[in-house]
Write a protein that holds these residues in place. Structure first.
Motif, PDB file in Angstrom:
ATOM      1  N   UNK A  80       0.823  -1.197   0.000  1.00 27.94           N
ATOM      2  CA  UNK A  80       0.000   0.000   0.000  1.00 27.94           C
ATOM      3  C   UNK A  80       0.863   1.257   0.000  1.00 27.94           C
ATOM      4  N   UNK A  81       0.332   2.298  -0.558  1.00 27.61           N
ATOM      5  CA  UNK A  81       0.993   3.595  -0.525  1.00 27.61           C
ATOM      6  C   UNK A  81       0.704   4.229   0.832  1.00 27.61           C
ATOM      7  N   UNK A  82       1.547   5.169   1.269  1.00 31.20           N
ATOM      8  CA  UNK A  82       1.352   5.788   2.587  1.00 31.20           C
ATOM      9  C   UNK A  82      -0.050   6.336   2.817  1.00 31.20           C
ATOM     10  N   UNK A  83      -0.706   6.792   1.753  1.00 29.21           N
ATOM     11  CA  UNK A  83      -2.035   7.364   1.920  1.00 29.21           C
ATOM     12  C   UNK A  83      -3.164   6.405   1.645  1.00 29.21           C
ATOM     13  N   UNK A  84      -2.871   5.112   1.526  1.00 36.20           N
ATOM     14  CA  UNK A  84      -3.905   4.133   1.210  1.00 36.20           C
ATOM     15  C   UNK A  84      -4.854   3.937   2.384  1.00 36.20           C
ATOM     16  N   UNK A  85      -6.008   3.330   2.095  1.00 31.78           N
ATOM     17  CA  UNK A  85      -6.992   3.067   3.155  1.00 31.78           C
ATOM     18  C   UNK A  85      -6.407   2.147   4.212  1.00 31.78           C
ATOM     19  N   UNK A  86      -5.627   1.134   3.787  1.00 26.03           N
ATOM     20  CA  UNK A  86      -5.036   0.198   4.757  1.00 26.03           C
ATOM     21  C   UNK A  86      -3.999   0.897   5.647  1.00 26.03           C
ATOM     22  N   UNK A  87      -3.202   1.781   5.041  1.00 30.32           N
ATOM     23  CA  UNK A  87      -2.207   2.508   5.831  1.00 30.32           C
ATOM     24  C   UNK A  87      -2.884   3.415   6.856  1.00 30.32           C
ATOM     25  N   UNK A  88      -3.924   4.104   6.431  1.00 31.63           N
ATOM     26  CA  UNK A  88      -4.668   4.957   7.371  1.00 31.63           C
ATOM     27  C   UNK A  88      -5.318   4.117   8.458  1.00 31.63           C
ATOM     28  N   UNK A  89      -5.887   2.977   8.075  1.00 29.37           N
ATOM     29  CA  UNK A  89      -6.532   2.108   9.053  1.00 29.37           C
ATOM     30  C   UNK A  89      -5.558   1.569  10.078  1.00 29.37           C
ATOM     31  N   UNK A  90      -4.347   1.246   9.632  1.00 31.66           N
ATOM     32  CA  UNK A  90      -3.327   0.753  10.561  1.00 31.66           C
ATOM     33  C   UNK A  90      -2.942   1.841  11.552  1.00 31.66           C
ATOM     34  N   UNK A  91      -2.788   3.070  11.061  1.00 31.36           N
ATOM     35  CA  UNK A  91      -2.433   4.174  11.949  1.00 31.36           C
ATOM     36  C   UNK A  91      -3.535   4.418  12.985  1.00 31.36           C
ATOM     37  N   UNK A  92      -4.784   4.321  12.555  1.00 34.20           N
ATOM     38  CA  UNK A  92      -5.911   4.504  13.480  1.00 34.20           C
ATOM     39  C   UNK A  92      -5.916   3.393  14.532  1.00 34.20           C
ATOM     40  N   UNK A  93      -5.751   2.147  14.082  1.00 32.15           N
ATOM     41  CA  UNK A  93      -5.763   1.021  15.016  1.00 32.15           C
ATOM     42  C   UNK A  93      -4.605   1.104  15.995  1.00 32.15           C
ATOM     43  N   UNK A  94      -3.435   1.532  15.509  1.00 36.13           N
ATOM     44  CA  UNK A  94      -2.271   1.649  16.386  1.00 36.13           C
ATOM     45  C   UNK A  94      -2.467   2.747  17.424  1.00 36.13           C
ATOM     46  N   UNK A  95      -3.068   3.867  17.002  1.00 38.31           N
ATOM     47  CA  UNK A  95      -3.327   4.954  17.950  1.00 38.31           C
ATOM     48  C   UNK A  95      -4.302   4.506  19.042  1.00 38.31           C
ATOM     49  N   UNK A  96      -5.320   3.758  18.639  1.00 36.73           N
ATOM     50  CA  UNK A  96      -6.269   3.239  19.633  1.00 36.73           C
ATOM     51  C   UNK A  96      -5.584   2.270  20.589  1.00 36.73           C
ATOM     52  N   UNK A  97      -4.701   1.434  20.047  1.00 37.07           N
ATOM     53  CA  UNK A  97      -4.007   0.458  20.875  1.00 37.07           C
ATOM     54  C   UNK A  97      -3.067   1.146  21.863  1.00 37.07           C
ATOM     55  N   UNK A  98      -2.432   2.230  21.413  1.00 41.57           N
ATOM     56  CA  UNK A  98      -1.562   2.989  22.312  1.00 41.57           C
ATOM     57  C   UNK A  98      -2.361   3.527  23.491  1.00 41.57           C
ATOM     58  N   UNK A  99      -3.544   4.042  23.190  1.00 35.70           N
ATOM     59  CA  UNK A  99      -4.389   4.608  24.253  1.00 35.70           C
ATOM     60  C   UNK A  99      -4.929   3.529  25.188  1.00 35.70           C
ATOM     61  N   UNK A 100      -5.281   2.373  24.621  1.00 34.46           N
ATOM     62  CA  UNK A 100      -5.897   1.308  25.417  1.00 34.46           C
ATOM     63  C   UNK A 100      -4.876   0.492  26.195  1.00 34.46           C
ATOM     64  N   UNK A 101      -3.682   0.292  25.614  1.00 41.71           N
ATOM     65  CA  UNK A 101      -2.698  -0.569  26.251  1.00 41.71           C
ATOM     66  C   UNK A 101      -3.201  -1.999  26.338  1.00 41.71           C
ATOM     67  N   UNK A 102      -2.601  -2.786  27.211  1.00 42.06           N
ATOM     68  CA  UNK A 102      -3.005  -4.177  27.430  1.00 42.06           C
ATOM     69  C   UNK A 102      -3.164  -4.416  28.921  1.00 42.06           C
ATOM     70  N   UNK A 103      -4.316  -4.907  29.306  1.00 43.47           N
ATOM     71  CA  UNK A 103      -4.546  -5.252  30.715  1.00 43.47           C
ATOM     72  C   UNK A 103      -4.117  -6.702  30.921  1.00 43.47           C
ATOM     73  N   UNK A 104      -2.941  -6.890  31.477  1.00 49.33           N
ATOM     74  CA  UNK A 104      -2.433  -8.239  31.699  1.00 49.33           C
ATOM     75  C   UNK A 104      -2.966  -8.799  33.011  1.00 49.33           C
ATOM     76  N   UNK A 105      -3.506 -10.006  32.931  1.00 53.23           N
ATOM     77  CA  UNK A 105      -4.059 -10.696  34.101  1.00 53.23           C
ATOM     78  C   UNK A 105      -3.808 -12.199  33.914  1.00 53.23           C
TER      79      UNK A 105
END
Length: 252
Positions: free
Chosen positions: A27-52
């Protein structure tokens, strides 16, 4: 064990074909998949992982903690259906000021899980690494019940070994293997339907970047074996600025 391993290799060969990236798929940097990955990564950064505690069905020791990371089924539609990938971790055992971050491992397959990998830190050979790094394992998409399993055939049929495993197969032997592989691939398509096209090496690489973000790492330290080297290389191609260190063992 030998017959089970042989059948696993058949399934892996088929899944390799399913997972292979088609020509022109980058994909090119501006592709839908690239944008989607950036969005998912930003959400993951905010959410973190609750380890139990890890799921009981994994039968893992209490020293290992587990959590989940959400990733889009389709990165072109990051607000659509989400998958949950199971993640395991043991924290670095050394002084906090000497910690180097998270060390993520994938054993290949395709279809192998590294959920038990952090237990390697208890081995003498891994002592220094375990002191410096959080050891992290995970189940990629499609691998188990916690990571949106991709089912291709009845488990009873999967564990039933073939009746022959010739050292020097003749043409008839090869045709039987091909027929079994085709039947396995048809089963994947029948069970997964339209979602099958999202179980790819490129999406494995994107999932890895979301995992990196969820772990709070700006750059990834990763070790891959066998097929894990292939999509590790895809990761480095897609996200070169996110790579800290990579080790490839038994490179594809």
């Amino acid at each position: 064990m030998r017959t089970a391993a042989l059948y696993t290799s058949i399934g892996s060969l088929v899944l390799s074909a399913l997972a292979a990236a088609p020509a022109g798929a980058w994909e090119h940097p501006g592709s839908a998949e690239a944008r989607g990955t950036a969005i998912a990564a930003a959400r993951a950064t905010a959410a973190g992982i609750d380890f139990a505690a890890c799921p009981e069905e994994e039968m893992l020791p209490d020293s290992l903690k587990c959590g989940t990371v959400k990733v889009p089924l389709d990165y072109a539609e990051p607000d659509g259906r989400q998958l949950e990938l199971t993640v395991s971790r043991t924290p670095a055992t050394g002084p906090a000021e000497e910690r180097q971050g998270a060390f993520v491992y994938n054993p290949g397959g395709p279809g192998a899980s590294s959920i038990t990998f952090p237990l390697a830190g208890e081995l003498p050979e891994w002592k220094e690494i375990a002191e410096a790094y959080d050891l992290v394992g995970y189940a990629p998409r499609g691998v188990n019940g916690s990571s949106a399993p991709l089912s291709c055939q009845d488990p009873a049929a999967y564990t039933k070994g073939p009746t022959d495993a010739p050292t020097h197969p003749n043409q008839e032997d090869k045709e039987r293997r091909v027929a079994r592989a085709k039947a396995y691939a048809r089963g994947c398509a029948e069970h997964a339907g339209e979602t099958l096209r999202h179980y790819t090496s490129l999406n494995n690489a994107r999932d890895l970047d979301v995992l990196r973000a969820a772990l709070g790492e700006s750059r990834l330290t990763f070790m891959g074996a066998s097929y894990g080297t292939y999509f590790g290389a895809l990761y480095a191609t897609l996200f070169p600025s996110h790579v800290r260190r990579m080790v490839f063992d038994s490179a594809v």
